[in-house]
Write a protein that holds these residues in place. Sequence first.
Motif, mmCIF file in Angstrom:
data_model
loop_
_atom_site.group_PDB
_atom_site.id
_atom_site.type_symbol
_atom_site.label_atom_id
_atom_site.label_comp_id
_atom_site.label_asym_id
_atom_site.label_seq_id
_atom_site.Cartn_x
_atom_site.Cartn_y
_atom_site.Cartn_z
ATOM 1 N N GLY A 232 -26.060 9.143 59.973
ATOM 2 C CA GLY A 232 -25.437 9.578 58.775
ATOM 3 C C GLY A 232 -26.354 10.215 57.734
ATOM 4 O O GLY A 232 -26.389 10.330 56.602
ATOM 5 N N HIS A 233 -27.597 10.955 58.466
ATOM 6 C CA HIS A 233 -28.414 11.354 57.669
ATOM 7 C C HIS A 233 -28.488 12.786 58.086
ATOM 8 O O HIS A 233 -27.749 13.453 58.910
ATOM 9 C CB HIS A 233 -30.032 10.850 57.861
ATOM 10 N N PRO A 234 -29.164 13.769 57.281
ATOM 11 C CA PRO A 234 -29.231 15.130 57.649
ATOM 12 C C PRO A 234 -29.556 15.694 58.979
ATOM 13 O O PRO A 234 -30.303 14.921 59.632
ATOM 14 C CB PRO A 234 -30.441 15.648 56.652
ATOM 15 N N ILE A 235 -28.715 16.601 59.600
ATOM 16 C CA ILE A 235 -28.524 17.182 60.804
ATOM 17 C C ILE A 235 -28.791 18.547 60.850
ATOM 18 O O ILE A 235 -27.902 19.329 60.147
ATOM 19 C CB ILE A 235 -27.371 16.472 61.675
ATOM 20 N N GLY A 236 -29.679 19.163 61.621
ATOM 21 C CA GLY A 236 -29.390 20.716 61.830
ATOM 22 C C GLY A 236 -29.232 21.047 63.231
ATOM 23 O O GLY A 236 -29.530 20.327 64.044
ATOM 24 N N VAL A 237 -29.582 22.169 63.565
ATOM 25 C CA VAL A 237 -29.319 22.640 64.861
ATOM 26 C C VAL A 237 -30.491 23.681 65.031
ATOM 27 O O VAL A 237 -30.670 24.755 64.198
ATOM 28 C CB VAL A 237 -28.213 23.411 65.390
ATOM 29 N N ALA A 238 -31.157 23.787 65.941
ATOM 30 C CA ALA A 238 -32.513 24.566 66.141
ATOM 31 C C ALA A 238 -31.906 26.198 66.254
ATOM 32 O O ALA A 238 -31.368 26.331 67.159
ATOM 33 C CB ALA A 238 -33.456 24.289 67.320
ATOM 34 N N ALA A 239 -32.383 26.834 65.399
ATOM 35 C CA ALA A 239 -32.106 28.239 65.379
ATOM 36 C C ALA A 239 -33.137 29.215 65.232
ATOM 37 O O ALA A 239 -34.259 28.760 64.506
ATOM 38 C CB ALA A 239 -30.971 28.501 64.317
ATOM 39 N N PRO A 240 -33.269 30.475 65.685
ATOM 40 C CA PRO A 240 -34.267 31.132 65.422
ATOM 41 C C PRO A 240 -34.856 31.462 64.079
ATOM 42 O O PRO A 240 -33.953 31.447 63.253
ATOM 43 C CB PRO A 240 -33.983 32.365 66.147
ATOM 44 N N ASP A 241 -36.072 31.103 63.802
ATOM 45 C CA ASP A 241 -36.774 31.252 62.608
ATOM 46 C C ASP A 241 -36.586 30.279 61.592
ATOM 47 O O ASP A 241 -37.007 30.410 60.566
ATOM 48 C CB ASP A 241 -36.375 32.831 62.196
ATOM 49 N N LEU A 242 -35.868 29.420 62.012
ATOM 50 C CA LEU A 242 -35.585 28.008 61.131
ATOM 51 C C LEU A 242 -36.944 27.416 60.680
ATOM 52 O O LEU A 242 -37.814 27.266 61.707
ATOM 53 C CB LEU A 242 -34.587 27.225 61.713
ATOM 54 N N VAL A 243 -37.391 27.279 59.463
ATOM 55 C CA VAL A 243 -38.512 26.574 59.300
ATOM 56 C C VAL A 243 -38.198 25.181 58.594
ATOM 57 O O VAL A 243 -37.337 25.326 57.807
ATOM 58 C CB VAL A 243 -39.354 27.470 58.234
ATOM 59 N N VAL A 244 -38.813 24.091 59.166
ATOM 60 C CA VAL A 244 -38.570 22.922 58.487
ATOM 61 C C VAL A 244 -40.044 22.121 58.262
ATOM 62 O O VAL A 244 -41.125 22.425 58.908
ATOM 63 C CB VAL A 244 -37.924 21.880 59.705
ATOM 64 N N HIS A 245 -39.776 21.772 56.899
ATOM 65 C CA HIS A 245 -40.858 21.027 56.372
ATOM 66 C C HIS A 245 -41.077 19.535 56.745
ATOM 67 O O HIS A 245 -40.052 18.931 56.214
ATOM 68 C CB HIS A 245 -41.017 20.984 54.974
ATOM 69 N N VAL A 246 -41.941 19.126 57.551
ATOM 70 C CA VAL A 246 -42.018 17.941 58.031
ATOM 71 C C VAL A 246 -42.867 16.903 57.232
ATOM 72 O O VAL A 246 -43.884 16.592 57.383
ATOM 73 C CB VAL A 246 -42.224 17.617 59.594
ATOM 74 N N THR A 247 -42.423 16.188 56.009
ATOM 75 C CA THR A 247 -43.085 15.404 55.343
ATOM 76 C C THR A 247 -42.283 14.167 54.980
ATOM 77 O O THR A 247 -41.294 14.092 55.206
ATOM 78 C CB THR A 247 -43.454 16.278 54.012
ATOM 79 N N GLY A 248 -43.107 13.016 54.584
ATOM 80 C CA GLY A 248 -42.398 11.763 54.475
ATOM 81 C C GLY A 248 -41.894 11.884 52.942
ATOM 82 O O GLY A 248 -41.976 12.760 52.593
ATOM 83 N N PRO A 249 -41.277 10.740 52.485
ATOM 84 C CA PRO A 249 -40.610 10.683 51.189
ATOM 85 C C PRO A 249 -41.390 10.651 50.128
ATOM 86 O O PRO A 249 -41.192 11.204 48.860
ATOM 87 C CB PRO A 249 -39.961 9.288 51.101
ATOM 88 N N GLY A 250 -42.866 10.299 50.369
ATOM 89 C CA GLY A 250 -43.927 10.570 49.213
ATOM 90 C C GLY A 250 -44.297 12.061 48.720
ATOM 91 O O GLY A 250 -45.097 12.273 48.121
#
Length: 250
Positions: A232-250
């Motif tokens: 039930g949380h955000p879902i994406g699909v790996a696509a070329p040039d997609l950038v995801v910021h991987v950080t905690g809630p703080g």
Amino acid sequence: MHLTVLGGCGAWPTAEQACSGYLVEHAGFRLLLDPGYATLPRLLRHTTVDAIDAVLVSHGHPDHCADLNPLLRARGLSDTPPPALPVYAPHGAVDAVLALDRPGMLAGAYRRHEFRPGDRFALGPFMADTWLLPHFVPNAGIRLTTPEGVLAYTGDTGPSPDIVRLARDADLLLSEATYVHRVPTADAPYLLTARLAGHYAERAGAARLLLTHLWPGTDPAAATEAAAEAYGHPIGVAAPDLVVHVTGPG
């Protein structure tokens, strides 16, 4: 930590999508995770070959490591070769790729660091924890931790309770999802569905889920919908040039 998708296509590349490949950056360190088929041209859109600080390979299938060869060629055969590139991989996983050229031709271009899935080691600014996950060949599920965030990556895997341990409270689970609802019987121990990926993300308490390694031609919307049946949380699909910021809630 920043994750840039270079490709997320399973088995072979298409005209639109390279195979598994991800650029993970933190504190100025650039880690290339799984340089699969056709990922080098995508990588060159974002950085240069000599800017890569290390390579980490989950397993020895070519859709996860084939472009290590042109990467090492581009570095080792340049007029001013950069220092040897650290290459971390399970024992024997990159032997076939390294054997593509004549013996010794690229010997100065890389430095091997073999590990056993289950090992824990420092890799630049990352702490890497690994798990042996079920696949046709030995595959390392990889958890990269920094003070700011946690990225969990399955490589290619079939069902396993260790996926929950790998992804426990991760800020991002990058999960194999070759099929949408059902894996063919013969392959069922070694690959996942999008729905199973959602199931594991939910059980692990992962903050976000990014589906990857979809079979060529799979509808990303269908995969997302299947994962959402269990997660039930955000879902994406790996696509070329997609950038995801991987950080905690703080």
